[in-house]
Design a protein around this motif. Sequence first.
Motif, short mmCIF file in Angstrom:
data_model
loop_
_atom_site.label_atom_id
_atom_site.label_comp_id
_atom_site.label_asym_id
_atom_site.label_seq_id
_atom_site.Cartn_x
_atom_site.Cartn_y
_atom_site.Cartn_z
N ILE A 1 -6.30 -1.43 5.65
CA ILE A 1 -6.31 -2.87 5.96
C ILE A 1 -7.53 -3.22 6.81
O ILE A 1 -8.17 -4.26 6.61
CB ILE A 1 -5.00 -3.27 6.65
N ARG A 2 -7.91 -2.35 7.75
CA ARG A 2 -9.09 -2.60 8.58
C ARG A 2 -10.37 -2.57 7.74
O ARG A 2 -11.32 -3.29 8.03
CB ARG A 2 -9.19 -1.55 9.69
N ALA A 3 -10.39 -1.75 6.69
CA ALA A 3 -11.59 -1.63 5.86
C ALA A 3 -11.78 -2.85 4.96
O ALA A 3 -12.90 -3.14 4.53
CB ALA A 3 -11.51 -0.37 5.00
N HIS B 1 0.51 6.62 7.54
CA HIS B 1 -0.45 6.71 8.64
C HIS B 1 -1.85 6.21 8.26
O HIS B 1 -2.70 6.02 9.12
CB HIS B 1 -0.51 8.15 9.17
N MET B 2 -2.11 5.97 6.95
CA MET B 2 -3.43 5.50 6.51
C MET B 2 -3.47 4.00 6.23
O MET B 2 -4.54 3.44 6.03
CB MET B 2 -3.84 6.21 5.23
N LEU C 1 0.83 -1.21 0.00
CA LEU C 1 0.00 0.00 0.00
C LEU C 1 0.86 1.25 0.00
O LEU C 1 0.57 2.22 -0.71
CB LEU C 1 -0.94 -0.01 1.20
N GLU C 2 1.93 1.26 0.78
CA GLU C 2 2.84 2.41 0.80
C GLU C 2 3.49 2.60 -0.57
O GLU C 2 3.61 3.72 -1.05
CB GLU C 2 3.92 2.22 1.87
#
Length: 128
Positions: free
Chosen positions: A75-77, A69-70, A61-62
């Motif tokens: 990942i939680r979503a 910071h997001m 993702l980075e």
Amino acid sequence: MTPARARALTYALVAAGGAAALVATPRLPARGAGPVGALSAKTPRERVDTLKFGEQLARLLERGGVPKHMTADVIRAAPIDERRIPGGMPVIFRSPAHPDSSPNEIVLQLAIDRFVHLRRDTTGWTGE
């Protein structure tokens, strides 16, 4: 009809069909001409990357442009277990046309017919 004559007739028909297809096909616009070749201000950017075997999803993702910071929010979503994500999985990052903007949509292709769509809005990241 002899086999040689039948073969020659077949080749002639195939060549005529190919020539007709080439004549009937419209030409593509020149590269960089018009809306096909140039990005307008409203055209989103799309980037495809692949999760390497043993790589953490946060690292991918980075690399795709999500700020550090997001990554936990993204990942939680996702409605999946991060540990069960297969290595070699294609991931599509979509972002607004501005080159400095982070993605507002991420698509994880878990299998050939199974996708997870993650979208960012004003309240945060949601997944389906």
